[in-house]
Design a protein around this motif. Structure first.
Motif, PDB file in Angstrom:
ATOM      1  N   ILE A 227       0.823  -1.098  -0.112  1.00 27.79           N
ATOM      2  CA  ILE A 227       0.090  -0.092  -0.043  1.00 27.79           C
ATOM      3  C   ILE A 227       1.042   1.330  -0.120  1.00 27.79           C
ATOM      4  O   ILE A 227       1.905   1.437   0.866  1.00 27.79           O
TER       5      ILE A 227
ATOM      6  N   ILE B  14      -2.465  -0.918  -3.939  1.00 33.99           N
ATOM      7  CA  ILE B  14      -3.433   0.130  -3.640  1.00 33.99           C
ATOM      8  C   ILE B  14      -2.878   1.418  -3.237  1.00 33.99           C
ATOM      9  O   ILE B  14      -1.773   1.587  -2.678  1.00 33.99           O
TER      10      ILE B  14
ATOM     11  N   ASP C 186      -6.358   5.465  -6.176  1.00 38.24           N
ATOM     12  CA  ASP C 186      -7.430   4.830  -5.954  1.00 38.24           C
ATOM     13  C   ASP C 186      -8.466   5.166  -4.948  1.00 38.24           C
ATOM     14  O   ASP C 186      -9.748   5.281  -5.175  1.00 38.24           O
TER      15      ASP C 186
ATOM     16  N   THR D  15      -9.221   2.428   7.289  1.00 37.81           N
ATOM     17  CA  THR D  15      -9.052   2.125   5.859  1.00 37.81           C
ATOM     18  C   THR D  15      -7.802   1.250   5.606  1.00 37.81           C
ATOM     19  O   THR D  15      -8.144   0.070   4.776  1.00 37.81           O
TER      20      THR D  15
ATOM     21  N   LYS E  27      -8.867  -2.305   7.055  1.00 38.82           N
ATOM     22  CA  LYS E  27     -10.057  -3.236   6.089  1.00 38.82           C
ATOM     23  C   LYS E  27      -9.142  -3.465   4.825  1.00 38.82           C
ATOM     24  O   LYS E  27      -9.545  -4.632   4.339  1.00 38.82           O
ATOM     25  N   THR E  28      -8.498  -2.547   4.277  1.00 40.71           N
ATOM     26  CA  THR E  28      -7.744  -3.145   2.804  1.00 40.71           C
ATOM     27  C   THR E  28      -6.981  -4.381   3.018  1.00 40.71           C
ATOM     28  O   THR E  28      -6.853  -5.184   2.147  1.00 40.71           O
TER      29      THR E  28
END
Length: 284
Positions: free
Chosen positions: A198, A219, A261, A272, A275-276
């Motif tokens: 990420i 992401i 994104d 966030t 969760k990702t």
């Protein structure tokens, strides 16, 4: 609540009371829109102004405190630090510049690695510090990212880089540019191992960072209003001789064009990211 003592009513008059009151440095913060925020309130809100949503620039210490459970983490590779490889000198010797910035920031370079849990899920986070020569990419940043990725692969952990940088560090010349290929090669290994990467882009993210690993994550998240690009707006405008679109190079503009994104407020980044990771990390 009025803040009259911030306003100069007449020449040589600095307060609205008979007795002058000094405001301790750092106690208040003024956002670009002119909003005044008390420091402790700002800290409680993840350094985002509750008045106008402005994201105050922060460093790795603050980001680690926001992200990791109870602010607890283990720093990795803390003793890796910059040296003057080329005996470079511009307005002052690079060795002197490094000595000064290390003393001022108490950092060894422009990035720190940490491992900890984010809402119960263990992961590795590398965070850039803009206060250290503009968060510039040098040989140490490349090496510390390389070590962080190796740690992720060895322990099957997801990885995150928080980007805030002006670009490559000119005092290290080609050594700096070599880090682009080095980091990309390691990220390819991370991907081959089936591990999530990420990137969280903060203001500003420019130069070689944007041209490489900031834009190759699985992401890509960004803070609201962050400036993201290769060259700055002024340089681009002068080069092409044309006015730029409104909001050009903001995270919102890049999301519209498909480069980003998600726009994620700093107050929501912990939830966030958690969760990702739990949705996408194969080995989470």
């Amino acid at each position: 609540m009025a803040f009259d003592w911030f306003k100069r009513k007449a020449k040589n008059i600095t307060t609205s009371t008979d007795e002058k009151k000094d405001v301790p440095k750092g106690l208040w913060h003024q956002t670009p829109s002119g909003k005044i925020v008390e420091h402790e309130e700002l800290k409680r809100n993840s350094y985002v102004s509750p008045e106008d949503g402005f994201h105050v620039r922060i460093g790795s210490a603050e980001f680690f405190e926001i992200l990791f459970d109870e602010g607890k983490f283990t720093e990795l590779d803390a003793n890796v630090e910059s040296i003057d490889i080329l005996n470079f000198k511009d307005t002052k010797p690079y060795a002197d510049r490094l000595k000064e910035v290390k003393a001022k920031t108490k950092l060894t370079d422009s990035i720190r690695n940490a491992v900890g849990t984010v809402k119960g899920t263990q992961m590795v986070v590398s965070c850039m510090d803009f206060a250290f020569i503009g968060g510039s990419l040098g040989s140490v940043m490349g090496e510390k990212i390389r070590r962080a990725i190796d740690y992720c692969i060895a322990n099957k952990l997801p990885y995150m880089i928080i980007c805030q940088s002006g670009g490559a560090r000119m005092q290290e010349a080609t050594y700096s540019l070599m880090q682009l290929a080095k980091v990309q090669a390691k990220l390819a290994q991370l991907s081959e191992a089936g591990l999530l990467y990420i990137a969280y882009l903060c203001d500003p993210t420019f130069g070689g960072i944007t041209a490489s690993f900031a834009m190759t994550a699985d992401i890509i998240m960004a803070e609201p209003g962050a400036l993201i690009g290769f060259a700055g707006p002024r340089v681009i405008r002068e080069t092409i001789g044309r006015d730029l679109p409104e909001g050009f190079q903001t995270s919102e503009f890049l999301q519209e064009k498909g480069f980003v994104d998600f726009i994620v407020k700093r107050t929501e980044i912990r939830d966030t990211v958690s969760k990702t990771v739990n949705l996408l990390a194969v080995n989470a």
